[in-house]
Write an enzyme that holds these catalytic residues in place. Structure first.
Site, PDB file in Angstrom:
ATOM      1  CG  ASN A  33      -1.725   1.233   1.395  1.00 15.70           C
ATOM      2  OD1 ASN A  33      -1.801   2.040   0.467  1.00 15.70           O
ATOM      3  ND2 ASN A  33      -2.342   1.411   2.547  1.00 15.70           N
ATOM      4  CD  GLU A  73      -3.386   5.587   6.320  1.00 16.12           C
ATOM      5  OE1 GLU A  73      -3.252   5.660   5.098  1.00 16.12           O
ATOM      6  OE2 GLU A  73      -2.519   5.094   7.078  1.00 16.12           O
ATOM      7  CE  LYS A 106      -0.239   3.450   4.534  1.00 12.46           C
ATOM      8  NZ  LYS A 106      -0.371   3.536   5.954  1.00 12.46           N
ATOM      9  N   GLY A 147       1.726   2.356  10.625  1.00 13.24           N
ATOM     10  CA  GLY A 147       2.639   3.498  10.517  1.00 13.24           C
ATOM     11  C   GLY A 147       3.253   3.936  11.831  1.00 13.24           C
ATOM     12  CD  GLU A 187      -3.618  -2.661   6.953  1.00 16.00           C
ATOM     13  OE1 GLU A 187      -2.440  -2.759   6.636  1.00 16.00           O
ATOM     14  OE2 GLU A 187      -4.348  -1.731   6.576  1.00 16.00           O
ATOM     15  CB  SER A 243       4.548  -1.651  12.178  1.00 17.55           C
ATOM     16  OG  SER A 243       4.110  -0.310  12.360  1.00 17.55           O
ATOM     17  CG  HIS A 294      -6.079   1.757   4.610  1.00 18.03           C
ATOM     18  ND1 HIS A 294      -5.730   2.798   5.433  1.00 18.03           N
ATOM     19  CD2 HIS A 294      -5.038   0.886   4.625  1.00 18.03           C
ATOM     20  CE1 HIS A 294      -4.513   2.563   5.925  1.00 18.03           C
ATOM     21  NE2 HIS A 294      -4.074   1.413   5.449  1.00 18.03           N
TER      22      HIS A 294
HETATM   23  P1  PGA Z   1       2.477   0.331   7.614  1.00 19.11           P
HETATM   24  O1  PGA Z   1       1.072   0.554   6.864  1.00 19.11           O
HETATM   25  O2  PGA Z   1       3.073  -0.949   7.105  1.00 19.11           O
HETATM   26  O3  PGA Z   1       3.298   1.532   7.269  1.00 19.11           O
HETATM   27  O4  PGA Z   1       2.168   0.258   9.093  1.00 19.11           O
HETATM   28  C1  PGA Z   1       0.204  -0.517   6.622  1.00 19.11           C
HETATM   29  C2  PGA Z   1      -1.046  -0.033   5.935  1.00 19.11           C
HETATM   30  O5  PGA Z   1      -1.491   1.107   6.201  1.00 19.11           O
HETATM   31  O6  PGA Z   1      -1.629  -0.747   5.120  1.00 19.11           O
END
Ligand code: PGA
Length: 241
Positions: A8, A95, A10, A169, A163, A205, A93
């Site tokens: 992903n 976000e 983003k 993140g 997730e 992460s 997601h």
């Molecule tokens: P990350 O993001 O690996 O940076 O924690 C995962 C995601 O948002 O799908």
């Protein structure tokens, strides 16, 4: 079942950076055995489509609207993703849910629409830190799956990505025990809903140094990776576990 390693990106990587990434990544991807899926940002999708044409690497959009076209300023069309040769759409997601107010009802319509087009929805679910601390994780995931899948077709492809919001993140990855326990819960919820063969990815992460341990946990069918998918070498290491 093949493991799935999804990236992903983003709102990172221009079309030019996308092309550079794939030129380098295709060299190392030959050694991976899983299914590889990339979610570039919308304006870089055509660059991805051109670079990945003829390769087994799959790609898709991070979001789409629940109709193919119309007066929906600023939205993205899954129909266009399909025309460009994409095969997945990331849906719900955290976000999208927290920053853009996406609801479970919209998620359900998008899953339905994307499946209808013959693309694979990758439905994201996950609890916040507060919900985990209040021991509401199971209930939150059950609700997100019940509502998000209420219009889903059991006979069509679907992938779920668990997730935990507190792990996205933040560098704070879920422990192998937490992943084992929660993926077993997600598997059981999906089974009760009639989706027992659905792949369940872990995200939050994931890095080269924790991927090998996490992939061994029960009902972990692969990963959805944000930050560590932006570099060729780190994502190639994760996709080789
Ligand atoms: P990350 O993001 O690996 O940076 O924690 C995962 C995601 O948002 O799908």
């Amino acid at each position: 079942m093949k493991k799935i390693f999804a990236a992903n990106w983003k709102l990172f990587k221009t079309p030019q950076e996308t092309r550079q990434f794939f030129k380098a990544f295709k060299e190392v991807a030959a050694s991976t055995t899983g299914e590889l899926v990339f979610f570039p940002s919308a304006i870089s999708l055509e660059a991805a489509s051109q670079e990945l044409a003829g390769s087994s690497i799959k790609w898709g959009a991070q979001n789409c609207y629940l109709q193919a076209s119309g007066a929906f300023t600023g939205e993205n069309s899954a129909q266009v993703v399909k025309e460009l040769g994409g095969s997945y759409i990331l849906i719900g997601h955290s976000e999208r849910r927290s920053l853009f107010g996406e609801t479970d009802a919209q998620v359900a319509d998008k899953v339905n629409f994307v499946q209808g087009l013959g693309l694979t929805p990758m439905l994201c679910i996950g609890e916040t830190l507060q919900e985990r601390e209040e021991k509401k994780t199971f209930r939150v995931l059950e609700t997100q799956l019940q509502l998000g899948l209420q219009k889903a077709d059991k006979s069509k492809p679907l992938v779920v990505a668990y997730e935990p919001v507190w792990a996205i993140g933040t560098g704070k990855v879920a422990t192998p025990e937490q992943v084992a326990e929660t993926h077993t819960d997600v598997f059981n919820i999906l089974k009760a809903l009639g989706f027992e063969t659905t792949a369940i990815l872990y995200g939050g992460s994931v890095k080269p140094d924790n991927a090998a341990e996490l992939i061994k946990q029960p009902h972990v069918s692969g990963f959805l990776v944000g930050g560590a998918s932006l570099e060729v070498s780190s994502f190639a290491k994760i996709a080789s576990v």
